[in-house]
Write a protein that holds these residues in place. Structure first.
Motif, PDB file in Angstrom:
ATOM      1  N   UNK A 154       0.812  -1.222   0.000  1.00 41.69           N
ATOM      2  CA  UNK A 154       0.000   0.000   0.000  1.00 41.69           C
ATOM      3  C   UNK A 154       0.844   1.270   0.000  1.00 41.69           C
ATOM      4  N   UNK A 155       2.049   1.211   0.607  1.00 43.13           N
ATOM      5  CA  UNK A 155       2.820   2.460   0.795  1.00 43.13           C
ATOM      6  C   UNK A 155       4.159   2.485   0.062  1.00 43.13           C
ATOM      7  N   UNK A 156       4.412   1.499  -0.806  1.00 38.28           N
ATOM      8  CA  UNK A 156       5.710   1.462  -1.516  1.00 38.28           C
ATOM      9  C   UNK A 156       5.916   2.737  -2.332  1.00 38.28           C
ATOM     10  N   UNK A 157       4.875   3.203  -2.986  1.00 43.20           N
ATOM     11  CA  UNK A 157       5.012   4.395  -3.846  1.00 43.20           C
ATOM     12  C   UNK A 157       5.153   5.671  -3.025  1.00 43.20           C
ATOM     13  N   UNK A 158       4.908   5.582  -1.728  1.00 38.49           N
ATOM     14  CA  UNK A 158       5.085   6.749  -0.839  1.00 38.49           C
ATOM     15  C   UNK A 158       6.456   6.731  -0.169  1.00 38.49           C
ATOM     16  N   UNK A 159       7.311   5.797  -0.595  1.00 38.35           N
ATOM     17  CA  UNK A 159       8.656   5.695  -0.012  1.00 38.35           C
ATOM     18  C   UNK A 159       8.616   5.311   1.478  1.00 38.35           C
ATOM     19  N   UNK A 160       7.567   4.574   1.837  1.00 33.57           N
ATOM     20  CA  UNK A 160       7.516   4.008   3.195  1.00 33.57           C
ATOM     21  C   UNK A 160       7.751   2.503   3.035  1.00 33.57           C
ATOM     22  N   UNK A 161       8.848   2.034   3.566  1.00 37.22           N
ATOM     23  CA  UNK A 161       9.225   0.629   3.422  1.00 37.22           C
ATOM     24  C   UNK A 161       8.791  -0.151   4.670  1.00 37.22           C
ATOM     25  N   UNK A 162       8.362  -1.383   4.453  1.00 37.70           N
ATOM     26  CA  UNK A 162       7.874  -2.193   5.568  1.00 37.70           C
ATOM     27  C   UNK A 162       8.459  -3.601   5.430  1.00 37.70           C
ATOM     28  N   UNK A 163       9.245  -3.998   6.396  1.00 40.92           N
ATOM     29  CA  UNK A 163       9.880  -5.320   6.366  1.00 40.92           C
ATOM     30  C   UNK A 163       9.703  -5.991   7.724  1.00 40.92           C
ATOM     31  N   UNK A 164       9.920  -7.290   7.744  1.00 42.66           N
ATOM     32  CA  UNK A 164       9.780  -8.028   9.012  1.00 42.66           C
ATOM     33  C   UNK A 164      11.039  -8.839   9.286  1.00 42.66           C
ATOM     34  N   UNK A 165      11.336  -8.972  10.564  1.00 42.24           N
ATOM     35  CA  UNK A 165      12.389  -9.885  11.017  1.00 42.24           C
ATOM     36  C   UNK A 165      11.701 -11.060  11.708  1.00 42.24           C
ATOM     37  N   UNK A 166      12.126 -12.252  11.370  1.00 44.22           N
ATOM     38  CA  UNK A 166      11.614 -13.459  12.037  1.00 44.22           C
ATOM     39  C   UNK A 166      12.761 -14.068  12.845  1.00 44.22           C
ATOM     40  N   UNK A 167      12.883 -13.675  14.115  1.00 41.35           N
ATOM     41  CA  UNK A 167      13.981 -14.244  14.915  1.00 41.35           C
ATOM     42  C   UNK A 167      13.707 -15.715  15.247  1.00 41.35           C
ATOM     43  N   UNK A 168      14.806 -16.459  15.330  1.00 44.51           N
ATOM     44  CA  UNK A 168      14.725 -17.811  15.881  1.00 44.51           C
ATOM     45  C   UNK A 168      14.832 -17.736  17.388  1.00 44.51           C
ATOM     46  N   UNK A 169      15.336 -18.799  18.010  1.00 46.02           N
ATOM     47  CA  UNK A 169      15.356 -18.904  19.476  1.00 46.02           C
ATOM     48  C   UNK A 169      16.511 -18.078  20.032  1.00 46.02           C
ATOM     49  N   UNK A 170      16.196 -16.887  20.520  1.00 42.88           N
ATOM     50  CA  UNK A 170      17.219 -16.027  21.132  1.00 42.88           C
ATOM     51  C   UNK A 170      17.063 -16.075  22.650  1.00 42.88           C
ATOM     52  N   UNK A 171      18.171 -16.225  23.341  1.00 38.69           N
ATOM     53  CA  UNK A 171      18.118 -16.293  24.805  1.00 38.69           C
ATOM     54  C   UNK A 171      18.241 -14.907  25.422  1.00 38.69           C
ATOM     55  N   UNK A 172      18.178 -14.876  26.750  1.00 38.42           N
ATOM     56  CA  UNK A 172      18.425 -13.627  27.471  1.00 38.42           C
ATOM     57  C   UNK A 172      17.248 -12.669  27.505  1.00 38.42           C
TER      58      UNK A 172
END
Ligand code: NAD
Length: 269
Positions: A184-202
């Motif tokens: 929906x917002x690519x042409x407005x120069x608003x980028x949207x990405x996701x990170x899918x972390x695995x098993x992080x401790x702490x």
């Protein structure tokens, strides 16, 4: 020749991180501040948010703490209004706040748990994005990073419940939300990405399960994590910092709608 290091510079940017009072969110807030952004550190845990902001300031960065529950639409609207008034708007949003609930199989899952996890992990991302996009449209650019999970990409059931339907469904929902918002917002120069972390401790994410497990169950759980991770170890939160900075900055200026797993090989091998 372009100066690639300069592409990671966030000087002059305003960034918000939700759930930044502890865990991965704290690392994300510290990372953005280290790169020069002025960071709005939000969490429903006010003292946690204050502590993160103090750590950033002690390291020479700029931070403002705010107590915000991402499941509260009025609080999010108030947050957006305050950021517009005090900072002239934000250009970076990290939708990090998230919880899980006690793991059971689906047919035993209390409906209350489903509703609570949905409200925070999925509706919270929708509400924060909805409130902050107008400021990015005004600025003419934006970068939104949604924190999903490998459990939004694949199911997992070794022979006991260590993941759960509420968490997995919401984290898969975050991926759909990422891709549609990006479109929906690519042409407005608003980028949207996701990170899918695995098993992080702490972090404290698994505490709700660990508190009801005996030592034998905890060691079975850790064995199952290591069995499924080709690198044979958990990640540490700092190992997500470079990826987060890449997605937040101009270094990823032509990337949108992507989901990147950081998981020691769990989903990729
Ligand atoms: N730790 C991991 O291995 C891992 C893996 C995959 C995804 N994730 C995701 O990363 C994100 C951070 O998790 P973490 O491991 O740091 O967990 P954590 O429990 O250590 O930290 C979560 C933070 O979010 C805050 N929070 C919770 N509900 C909130 C709400 N309604 N409004 C505002 N703040 C709220 C908490 O107060 C806490 O400070 C979550 O979205 C989680 O699902 C974590």
């Amino acid at each position: 020749m372009s100066n690639v290091i300069q592409q990671f510079d966030l000087s002059g940017k305003i960034a918000i991180v939700t759930g930044a009072g502890f865990g991965l969110g704290r690392v994300f807030a510290e990372t953005l501040a280290e790169a020069g952004a002025s960071v709005i550190v939000t969490d429903r845990d006010g003292p946690g948010a204050d502590e993160t902001a103090s750590l950033i300031e002690a390291a020479g960065g700029k931070a403002t703490a705010m107590t915000v529950d991402v499941a509260d639409p009025a609080a999010i609207e108030a947050m957006a209004a305050e950021i517009a008034k005090d900072h002239g708007g934000a250009q970076i949003l990290v939708n990090n706040a998230g919880i899980t609930c006690r793991s059971t199989r689906l047919h035993e899952m209390p409906v209350e748990d489903w509703n609570e996890v949905l409200a925070i992990n999925l509706s919270g991302v929708f509400l924060c994005t909805r409130a902050m996009i107008p400021q990015m449209l005004d600025a003419g650019s934006g970068s939104i990073i949604n924190i999903s999970s490998i459990l939004g990409l694949v199911g997992h059931y070794p022979d006991f419940a260590m993941a759960n339907i509420c968490y997995s469904a919401t984290k898969a929902g975050v991926i759909g939300l990422t891709r549609q918002t990006a479109a929906e917002y690519a042409a407005d120069n608003i980028r949207v990405n996701a990170i899918a972390p695995g098993w992080h401790g702490g972090t404290r994410l698994g505490d709700v399960n660990r508190s009801s497990m005996n030592n034998d169950m905890i060691s079975k759980f850790e064995d199952a994590v290591l069995d499924g991770t080709p690198m044979k170890r958990r990640g540490v939160p700092d190992e997500l910092a470079g990826l987060l900075l890449y997605l937040a900055s101009d270094a990823s200026s032509y990337m949108t709608g992507q989901v990147i797993a950081n998981d020691g090989g769990w989903t990729g091998i």
